[in-house]
Design a protein around this motif. Structure first.
Motif, mmCIF file in Angstrom:
data_model
loop_
_atom_site.group_PDB
_atom_site.id
_atom_site.type_symbol
_atom_site.label_atom_id
_atom_site.label_comp_id
_atom_site.label_asym_id
_atom_site.label_seq_id
_atom_site.Cartn_x
_atom_site.Cartn_y
_atom_site.Cartn_z
ATOM 1 N N PRO A 71 0.805 -1.233 0.000
ATOM 2 C CA PRO A 71 0.000 0.000 0.000
ATOM 3 C C PRO A 71 0.833 1.277 0.000
ATOM 4 O O PRO A 71 0.436 2.287 -0.595
ATOM 5 N N ILE A 72 2.015 1.211 0.622
ATOM 6 C CA ILE A 72 2.903 2.391 0.637
ATOM 7 C C ILE A 72 3.406 2.671 -0.776
ATOM 8 O O ILE A 72 3.429 3.821 -1.231
ATOM 9 N N LEU A 73 3.773 1.621 -1.487
ATOM 10 C CA LEU A 73 4.273 1.800 -2.854
ATOM 11 C C LEU A 73 3.163 2.317 -3.767
ATOM 12 O O LEU A 73 3.379 3.230 -4.578
ATOM 13 N N ILE A 74 1.978 1.752 -3.630
ATOM 14 C CA ILE A 74 0.869 2.169 -4.501
ATOM 15 C C ILE A 74 0.504 3.635 -4.243
ATOM 16 O O ILE A 74 0.326 4.413 -5.190
ATOM 17 N N SER A 75 0.428 4.029 -2.974
ATOM 18 C CA SER A 75 0.038 5.425 -2.717
ATOM 19 C C SER A 75 1.131 6.373 -3.203
ATOM 20 O O SER A 75 0.850 7.448 -3.739
ATOM 21 N N GLY A 76 2.395 5.968 -3.073
ATOM 22 C CA GLY A 76 3.491 6.794 -3.596
ATOM 23 C C GLY A 76 3.418 6.913 -5.106
ATOM 24 O O GLY A 76 3.584 7.998 -5.669
ATOM 25 N N LEU A 77 3.125 5.809 -5.781
ATOM 26 C CA LEU A 77 3.034 5.847 -7.256
ATOM 27 C C LEU A 77 1.883 6.733 -7.707
ATOM 28 O O LEU A 77 1.993 7.442 -8.708
ATOM 29 N N LYS A 78 0.777 6.696 -6.957
ATOM 30 C CA LYS A 78 -0.364 7.554 -7.343
ATOM 31 C C LYS A 78 0.036 9.021 -7.278
ATOM 32 O O LYS A 78 -0.338 9.824 -8.133
ATOM 33 N N ARG A 79 0.840 9.366 -6.281
ATOM 34 C CA ARG A 79 1.285 10.762 -6.162
ATOM 35 C C ARG A 79 2.304 11.136 -7.245
ATOM 36 O O ARG A 79 2.483 12.303 -7.553
ATOM 37 N N LEU A 80 2.990 10.136 -7.787
ATOM 38 C CA LEU A 80 4.019 10.406 -8.811
ATOM 39 C C LEU A 80 3.489 10.224 -10.226
ATOM 40 O O LEU A 80 4.229 10.344 -11.195
ATOM 41 N N GLU A 81 2.196 9.920 -10.328
ATOM 42 C CA GLU A 81 1.649 9.551 -11.629
ATOM 43 C C GLU A 81 1.797 10.663 -12.661
ATOM 44 O O GLU A 81 1.885 10.397 -13.859
ATOM 45 N N TYR A 82 1.877 11.922 -12.199
ATOM 46 C CA TYR A 82 2.034 13.032 -13.141
ATOM 47 C C TYR A 82 3.334 12.893 -13.933
ATOM 48 O O TYR A 82 3.495 13.486 -14.994
ATOM 49 N N ARG A 83 4.291 12.094 -13.441
ATOM 50 C CA ARG A 83 5.585 11.947 -14.102
ATOM 51 C C ARG A 83 5.540 10.943 -15.257
ATOM 52 O O ARG A 83 6.494 10.836 -16.031
ATOM 53 N N GLY A 84 4.481 10.164 -15.352
ATOM 54 C CA GLY A 84 4.406 9.159 -16.407
ATOM 55 C C GLY A 84 3.369 8.147 -16.018
ATOM 56 O O GLY A 84 3.200 7.848 -14.848
ATOM 57 N N TYR A 85 2.655 7.612 -16.986
ATOM 58 C CA TYR A 85 1.523 6.763 -16.610
ATOM 59 C C TYR A 85 1.138 5.793 -17.714
ATOM 60 O O TYR A 85 -0.019 5.494 -17.908
ATOM 61 N N ASP A 86 2.143 5.259 -18.465
ATOM 62 C CA ASP A 86 1.713 4.291 -19.486
ATOM 63 C C ASP A 86 1.713 2.857 -18.962
ATOM 64 O O ASP A 86 1.123 1.976 -19.553
ATOM 65 N N SER A 87 2.404 2.645 -17.858
ATOM 66 C CA SER A 87 2.325 1.357 -17.165
ATOM 67 C C SER A 87 2.879 1.569 -15.767
ATOM 68 O O SER A 87 3.513 2.589 -15.489
ATOM 69 N N ALA A 88 2.637 0.595 -14.917
ATOM 70 C CA ALA A 88 3.141 0.705 -13.548
ATOM 71 C C ALA A 88 3.404 -0.686 -13.008
ATOM 72 O O ALA A 88 2.844 -1.680 -13.512
ATOM 73 N N GLY A 89 4.268 -0.759 -12.002
ATOM 74 C CA GLY A 89 4.559 -2.064 -11.421
ATOM 75 C C GLY A 89 5.211 -1.954 -10.066
ATOM 76 O O GLY A 89 5.785 -0.906 -9.727
ATOM 77 N N ILE A 90 5.088 -3.039 -9.284
ATOM 78 C CA ILE A 90 5.793 -3.110 -8.004
ATOM 79 C C ILE A 90 6.364 -4.524 -7.835
ATOM 80 O O ILE A 90 5.795 -5.504 -8.323
ATOM 81 N N ALA A 91 7.481 -4.593 -7.145
ATOM 82 C CA ALA A 91 8.048 -5.891 -6.745
ATOM 83 C C ALA A 91 8.320 -5.807 -5.256
ATOM 84 O O ALA A 91 8.960 -4.858 -4.790
ATOM 85 N N THR A 92 7.807 -6.788 -4.513
ATOM 86 C CA THR A 92 8.080 -6.840 -3.075
ATOM 87 C C THR A 92 8.713 -8.190 -2.764
ATOM 88 O O THR A 92 8.554 -9.157 -3.517
ATOM 89 N N ILE A 93 9.420 -8.230 -1.645
ATOM 90 C CA ILE A 93 10.136 -9.469 -1.288
ATOM 91 C C ILE A 93 9.916 -9.762 0.194
ATOM 92 O O ILE A 93 9.886 -8.834 1.011
ATOM 93 N N ASP A 94 9.747 -11.056 0.512
ATOM 94 C CA ASP A 94 9.586 -11.401 1.930
ATOM 95 C C ASP A 94 10.917 -11.904 2.497
ATOM 96 O O ASP A 94 11.914 -12.023 1.771
ATOM 97 N N GLY A 95 10.931 -12.175 3.790
ATOM 98 C CA GLY A 95 12.179 -12.545 4.468
ATOM 99 C C GLY A 95 12.766 -13.852 3.980
ATOM 100 O O GLY A 95 13.932 -14.161 4.236
ATOM 101 N N LYS A 96 11.954 -14.652 3.252
ATOM 102 C CA LYS A 96 12.478 -15.918 2.716
ATOM 103 C C LYS A 96 12.832 -15.788 1.241
ATOM 104 O O LYS A 96 12.895 -16.786 0.503
#
Ligand code: GLU
Length: 208
Positions: free
Chosen positions: A15-40
């Motif tokens: 959710p932190i990444l998504i809300s940050g991307l929404k605020r940065l969307e003015y910089r570009g918006y033809d696609s978006a993505g996130i990658a997260t990793i767990d402790g394993k």
């Protein structure tokens, strides 16, 4: 132009990444993505063509507790706007987001193809990702691999990346493209500009 975000801390990263991307969307918006990793070292990579809202829908059906991650909203320079060309790019061990242009990517790509790398996208960014993976396989030292790759690159970049083997670490670098670090209590944020950090922290370090 594009937007980069990153998070490493104790809260859920998605959710932190998504809300940050929404605020940065003015910089570009033809696609978006996130990658997260767990402790394993299990990575969840989600990408979508179109606005961050499309990505957000995917996240609601792939919710993870991961507390480390990187995200990107793209303004295509190399390769059409598509899911295939969306960041984060993944090659071998490395997941990476990039703002900018790698001018000598064709030469680097030829060298990597000669070393048996296949490419799934048309982007300059995937070439940089593969180059870091190639040097990382050789040295097992992520910082040295990133530094070595950036010495070979001509162009402009802000990058954030992690390696599957190092789930506690995000590496960042910039030359020509903006990147800032936000410092919170037991957590660190990365963003293209401070607007992405509103509500999280006002302690911001501007990388030179
Ligand atoms: N050159 C990269 C691409 O086309 C990054 C563009 C951007 O800054 O969004 O994927």
């Amino acid at each position: 132009m594009c937007g980069i975000v990153g998070y490493i801390g104790e809260k859920r990263a998605q959710p932190i990444l998504i809300s940050g991307l929404k605020r940065l969307e003015y910089r570009g918006y033809d696609s978006a993505g996130i990658a997260t990793i767990d402790g394993k070292s299990k990575v969840t990579l989600l990408r979508a063509k179109g606005k961050v809202a499309e990505l957000d829908e995917k996240v609601t059906t792939h919710q993870k507790q991961d507390t480390v991650g990187i995200g990107h909203t793209r303004w295509a320079t190399h390769g059409e706007p598509s899911k295939r060309n969306a960041h984060p790019h993944h090659v071998g061990e490395i997941y990476l987001v990039h703002n900018g242009i790698i001018e000598n990517y064709q030469d680097l790509k030829e060298m990597l193809v000669a070393h048996d790398y296949d490419f799934k996208s048309d982007t300059d960014t995937e070439v940089l990702t593969a180059l870091i993976d190639y040097l990382y396989k050789d040295s097992s030292n992520l910082l040295a691999a990133v530094a070595g790759a950036l010495k070979m690159v001509v162009g402009a970049y802000g990058i954030a990346l992690f390696a599957e083997e190092n789930p506690d670490e995000i590496l960042i670098a910039r030359k020509g493209s903006p990147l800032i670090v936000g410092v919170g209590a037991g957590e660190v944020f990365i963003a293209s500009d401070a607007s992405a950090l509103v509500g999280h922290t006002d302690q911001v370090i501007y990388l030179h």
